[in-house]
Design an enzyme around this catalytic site. Structure first.
Site, PDB file in Angstrom:
ATOM      1  N   LYS A  13      48.330  24.771 -67.490  1.00 47.32           N
ATOM      2  CA  LYS A  13      47.394  25.326 -66.525  1.00 47.32           C
ATOM      3  C   LYS A  13      48.146  26.051 -65.390  1.00 47.32           C
ATOM      4  O   LYS A  13      48.803  27.027 -65.658  1.00 47.32           O
ATOM      5  CB  LYS A  13      46.472  24.211 -66.024  1.00 47.32           C
ATOM      6  N   ASP A  71      46.148  12.469 -62.562  1.00 53.73           N
ATOM      7  CA  ASP A  71      46.240  13.766 -63.232  1.00 53.73           C
ATOM      8  C   ASP A  71      46.101  14.812 -62.125  1.00 53.73           C
ATOM      9  O   ASP A  71      45.039  14.984 -61.540  1.00 53.73           O
ATOM     10  CB  ASP A  71      45.117  13.867 -64.278  1.00 53.73           C
ATOM     11  N   ARG A 113      66.440  17.401 -79.440  1.00 55.23           N
ATOM     12  CA  ARG A 113      65.261  16.551 -79.206  1.00 55.23           C
ATOM     13  C   ARG A 113      65.532  15.542 -78.095  1.00 55.23           C
ATOM     14  O   ARG A 113      64.666  15.204 -77.311  1.00 55.23           O
ATOM     15  CB  ARG A 113      64.834  15.827 -80.506  1.00 55.23           C
ATOM     16  N   TYR A 133      39.237  14.122 -67.678  1.00 56.00           N
ATOM     17  CA  TYR A 133      39.356  15.092 -68.791  1.00 56.00           C
ATOM     18  C   TYR A 133      38.948  14.379 -70.075  1.00 56.00           C
ATOM     19  O   TYR A 133      39.550  13.366 -70.441  1.00 56.00           O
ATOM     20  CB  TYR A 133      40.804  15.588 -68.857  1.00 56.00           C
TER      21      TYR A 133
HETATM   22  C1  LIG Z   1      43.929  20.828 -69.926  1.00 56.67           C
HETATM   23  C2  LIG Z   1      43.979  19.511 -69.269  1.00 56.67           C
HETATM   24  C3  LIG Z   1      44.582  18.417 -69.900  1.00 56.67           C
HETATM   25  C4  LIG Z   1      45.135  18.499 -71.311  1.00 56.67           C
HETATM   26  O1  LIG Z   1      46.304  19.238 -71.387  1.00 56.67           O
HETATM   27  P1  LIG Z   1      46.815  20.054 -72.698  1.00 56.67           P
HETATM   28  O2  LIG Z   1      48.000  20.778 -72.183  1.00 56.67           O
HETATM   29  O3  LIG Z   1      45.680  20.919 -73.129  1.00 56.67           O
HETATM   30  O4  LIG Z   1      47.139  19.020 -73.715  1.00 56.67           O
HETATM   31  C5  LIG Z   1      44.641  17.223 -69.213  1.00 56.67           C
HETATM   32  N1  LIG Z   1      44.119  17.091 -67.972  1.00 56.67           N
HETATM   33  C6  LIG Z   1      43.515  18.118 -67.347  1.00 56.67           C
HETATM   34  C7  LIG Z   1      42.941  17.907 -65.998  1.00 56.67           C
HETATM   35  C8  LIG Z   1      43.420  19.358 -67.971  1.00 56.67           C
HETATM   36  O5  LIG Z   1      42.805  20.368 -67.339  1.00 56.67           O
END
Ligand SMILES: *Cc1c(COP(=O)(O)O)cnc(C)c1O
Length: 375
Positions: A196, A171, A47, A99
């Protein structure tokens, strides 16, 4: 080294057999040296740190040009770690189409911790300046945004943040470091849902924060990772490292496919509008051109003429675009976005968000042609 080379050649984990591919070290605990105090490579308990996670964090820092990276079990676990580094009474300014779960985290998980936020149109710098309060600590950006595909001038927001002593988070999940480097533009922390584009195959959930510099906040967030334990397993870290070796190759195809599809859809009479930063008709095309180097990514949104019903029907007529949420995988996805967002969402009900995959673009355009003919 350029990104494509280092993503392939940076290995922290080498196997004594000479295996060309890094091994997966699933061990949760590590044996001490003969002195009974130290550890052969500093790893103690999984961890806290482990070889596959260290390898992934090294690659993530390289790809964004950061000093350090800290990875988590999901994008939202990474976001939560940032919010945890704030103090009661702190205020956040967030882009109004960030998001949508980011707001939910502050509203629900932190409801009793005294955090507040104001939503602004981040493309309107006057609105941003007016929203900053004496207790504002954090400015949260997302570019291109989700699902309105608005492009924020990251460097301009950083200038404003500096005047007001706020730190900034971008982000960068959608633009990806292949097209935008927020840290080089002065942003303090980059967030990724590695689920993603970095994962790229819709089979790994993960998140990461990459830092411009090491400071008290970096140290605190490292503690959140170590003590809260929302960490990816060694297998997931290994899989993500594997995916990242093809990241740059995949991105080029996502982006060129998206541009071609956007240009084609813009000419279709049954489509009211196409939102893609690479189109000259996009409201922030000039900023996108300056900020996004070499391409505009794989995400676009379209507004279907006639409202909700034809939008949903178009989803059902398409054969190659799967009607599903999420993005960044090799397969093309389409989504009626408002139906997954919260009740107060401002997303138009004729908006479809498209994650353009890496299939042959001729097939993708042909699929839209047959669907629009039947619509
Ligand atoms: C999918 C997404 C998230 C969230 O991420 P997870 O891996 O689903 O927790 C945050 N920001 C953006 C722009 C996203 O497309």
């Amino acid at each position: 080294m350029k990104i494509s080379t280092s993503l392939i050649h940076e290995h922290n984990v080498k196997h004594e057999s000479g295996a060309v591919i890094a091994p997966i070290i699933m061990a949760t605990t590590f044996e001490r040296n003969e002195d009974q105090l130290t550890y052969p490579q500093g790893y103690l308990y999984s961890r806290w740190d482990n070889p596959n996670r260290a390898s992934l964090e090294n690659k993530l820092a390289i790809v964004e040009g950061g000093t350090t990276a800290i990875c988590f079990a999901s994008g939202l676990a990474a976001a939560t770690a940032v919010f945890q580094s704030l103090k009661s009474g702190d205020h956040i300014v967030m882009a109004d189409d960030t998001y949508f779960t980011m707001r939910t985290i502050v509203n629900t998980l932190y409801a009793g911790f005294g955090l507040s936020y104001t939503l602004v149109d981040m493309t309107n710098l006057e609105e941003l300046k007016n929203a900053i309060q004496p207790n504002t600590k954090l400015i949260w950006m997302e570019s291109p945004s989700n699902p309105a595909i608005k492009v924020t001038d990251l460097a301009a927001v950083v200038q404003i943040a500096k005047v007001h002593n706020c730190f900034t988070v971008a982000d960068n999940t959608w633009a990806t470091p292949f097209y935008t480097k927020p840290l080089a533009l002065g942003v303090d922390i980059v967030l990724h849902s590695t689920t993603k584009y970095l994962g790229g195959h819709s089979d790994i959930l993960g998140g990461a924060l990459i830092f411009k510099e090491q400071n008290e906040r970096t140290e605190f967030i490292k503690k959140v990772q170590m003590y809260s334990g929302a960490v990816p397993s060694p297998f997931e870290c290994w899989l993500l490292c594997r995916s990242m070796t093809t990241f740059t190759a995949r991105m080029s195809i996502h982006s060129s496919n998206a541009l071609k599809l956007a240009k084609y859809l813009e000419k279709e009479p049954k489509i009211d509008r196409v939102l893609y930063p690479g189109l000259p008709s996009h409201p922030q095309h000039i900023i996108a051109k300056k900020q996004m180097k070499g391409g505009y990514g794989g995400m676009l949104s379209i507004l279907v003429k006639g409202g909700r019903e034809p939008a949903l029907k178009l989803c059902s007529l398409l054969k190659l675009f799967t009607h599903a949420t999420s993005l960044g995988g090799v397969e093309s996805l389409i989504e009626h976005r408002v139906s997954i967002e919260s009740a107060d969402s401002k997303t138009p009900d004729n908006l479809l968000r498209i994650s353009v995959g890496i299939e042959d673009i001729d097939d993708l355009i042909a699929d839209f042609k047959q669907a629009l003919k039947l619509l």
